[in-house]
Write a protein that holds these residues in place. Structure first.
Motif, PDB file in Angstrom:
ATOM      1  N   GLY A 227      -9.187   7.718  -8.925  1.00  0.00           N
ATOM      2  CA  GLY A 227      -8.860   6.527  -8.159  1.00  0.00           C
ATOM      3  C   GLY A 227      -7.602   6.709  -7.327  1.00  0.00           C
ATOM      4  N   SER A 228      -6.653   7.485  -7.841  1.00  0.00           N
ATOM      5  CA  SER A 228      -5.425   7.750  -7.090  1.00  0.00           C
ATOM      6  C   SER A 228      -5.717   8.553  -5.835  1.00  0.00           C
TER       7      SER A 228
ATOM      8  N   GLY B 121       2.460   2.005  -3.283  1.00  0.00           N
ATOM      9  CA  GLY B 121       1.553   2.664  -4.208  1.00  0.00           C
ATOM     10  C   GLY B 121       1.274   4.104  -3.886  1.00  0.00           C
ATOM     11  N   THR B 122       1.579   4.549  -2.670  1.00  0.00           N
ATOM     12  CA  THR B 122       1.302   5.930  -2.284  1.00  0.00           C
ATOM     13  C   THR B 122       2.025   6.916  -3.185  1.00  0.00           C
TER      14      THR B 122
ATOM     15  N   TYR C 203      -7.286   6.289  -3.379  1.00  0.00           N
ATOM     16  CA  TYR C 203      -6.231   5.416  -2.847  1.00  0.00           C
ATOM     17  C   TYR C 203      -5.498   6.122  -1.711  1.00  0.00           C
TER      18      TYR C 203
ATOM     19  N   LEU D   6      -6.759   4.010   1.459  1.00  0.00           N
ATOM     20  CA  LEU D   6      -5.768   2.963   1.687  1.00  0.00           C
ATOM     21  C   LEU D   6      -4.539   3.468   2.450  1.00  0.00           C
ATOM     22  N   THR D   7      -3.950   4.587   1.972  1.00  0.00           N
ATOM     23  CA  THR D   7      -2.747   5.096   2.616  1.00  0.00           C
ATOM     24  C   THR D   7      -3.041   5.693   3.986  1.00  0.00           C
TER      25      THR D   7
ATOM     26  N   ALA E 161       0.580   6.747  -6.716  1.00  0.00           N
ATOM     27  CA  ALA E 161      -0.741   7.370  -6.798  1.00  0.00           C
ATOM     28  C   ALA E 161      -0.630   8.889  -6.760  1.00  0.00           C
TER      29      ALA E 161
ATOM     30  N   ILE F  19       0.839  -1.203   0.000  1.00  0.00           N
ATOM     31  CA  ILE F  19       0.000   0.000   0.000  1.00  0.00           C
ATOM     32  C   ILE F  19       0.871   1.249   0.000  1.00  0.00           C
TER      33      ILE F  19
END
Length: 339
Positions: free
Chosen positions: A229-230, A32-33, A233, A237-238, A36, A29
């Motif tokens: 979506g970024s 991906g931060t 995210y 998520l982050t 994103a 996760i």
């Protein structure tokens, strides 16, 4: 503190496989931060991305507080502390981070955030909570050498824009160091979930004055689905899921074992940025990144020094607990930034 750590690794407990699996998810996760953030800023200004991230994050944490037993609002005596933490985590840290990320690379950002444990260690030395050790000093010098290589690996002329971005990210790291050291006693008093929710909601409130100028709903909702979506995210998520996984893991195993997973993040971010964003894997990134990670690990492995009279005076006679929280904050900091 020590008792809970020993209980966490007791052989009588169930297998720790699920904990380590969750930590791998947390590493992914956080990897991906950075990606994103770069993707969202291809279509939206950094301030707009930060604002939407914290507004959505605050909404999720408000819902979480509704279903969390205990007080929903911080005590009146803690409001100033909550606002200070929110200012550090939101307007200061995240504005510097995203503006730096817009001019630098995802791999550089991940590596520079790996300096967070070193910063926390230096602050604890300055406050007299720990005594210096040779191992920690060597770790600091090694990591600083890695930062120099990272900044100058491609030469000043070709990396001028990246250099400015890297310096902004370093300033963001400094803000995160202060947030970590100031937030650990607060989290110990009120619990990690509640204290994090309060500080993130405070960050969103402090960003409200720029809403009329930066929210840009028309431009935001006309952005592509990958950009939207970024932002989702980053917000969910982050800012929520990864943070909760981190503290859940720390309740199961010692911080030193959890910290090992955070050191996977720079490498996984660099590889992901190479595959997904086409960022190059130049020699400066490899050498500088290796030095940074080695320095962080060397510093984290340094033994705690004896409790000093100054530490006892500042902590009201509970310096061992405060020391442990600062060291755990150093280990956690390199994997939480977000942010």
């Amino acid at each position: 503190m020590h008792a809970s750590s020993s209980e966490a690794v007791s052989p009588r407990q169930a297998s720790l496989g699920p904990v380590y699996a969750a930590l791998l998810v947390q590493v992914l996760i956080n990897t991906g931060t950075y990606l994103a953030g770069k993707r969202a800023m291809e279509e939206l200004p950094p301030v707009t991305v930060v604002l939407w991230r914290f507004l959505l994050c605050a909404f999720v944490f408000c819902l979480l507080l509704l279903f969390t037993p205990g007080p929903k609002l911080p005590p009146r005596s803690a409001w100033r502390h909550v606002l200070m933490l929110g200012l550090l985590a939101g307007p200061i840290n995240q504005m510097l981070f995203f503006y730096g990320l817009s001019q630098s690379t995802a791999a550089h950002a991940a590596l520079l955030y790996a300096l967070t444990p070193l910063g926390v260690y230096l602050v604890s030395l300055a406050r007299g909570h720990e005594l210096p050790s040779l191992r920690a000093t060597l770790g600091i010098l090694t990591a600083l050498a890695g930062v120099v290589v990272l900044l100058l690996g491609r030469g000043l002329a070709s990396a001028r824009g990246s250099l400015v971005g890297d310096l902004l990210i370093l300033a963001a790291v400094s803000a995160w160091v202060v947030y970590t050291t100031e937030g650990k006693p607060f989290a110990a008093a009120h619990g990690p979930v509640r204290s994090t929710a309060w500080s993130m909601i405070a960050a969103a409130v402090l960003l409200l004055p720029v809403t009329p100028f930066a929210l840009a709903p028309g431009r935001t909702f006309s952005a592509s689905l990958p950009a939207l979506g970024s932002i989702a995210y980053l917000a969910v998520l982050t800012s929520v899921v990864a943070y909760l996984i981190w503290y859940w893991a720390l309740s199961k195993v010692p911080a030193s074992r959890v910290a090992v997973f955070s050191n996977l993040q720079p490498a996984t971010t660099a590889l992901a940025a190479w595959v997904l964003l086409g960022e190059s894997l130049h020699w400066g990134l490899a050498l500088g990144g290796g030095l940074v990670i080695a320095g962080v690990r060397l510093t984290q492995s340094a033994p705690l020094g004896p409790v000093t009279p100054r530490a006892l005076e500042e902590s009201g006679g509970e310096a061992p607990v405060l020391e442990a929280s600062l060291v755990q904050g150093a280990s956690r900091g390199s994997g939480q930034a977000r942010r």
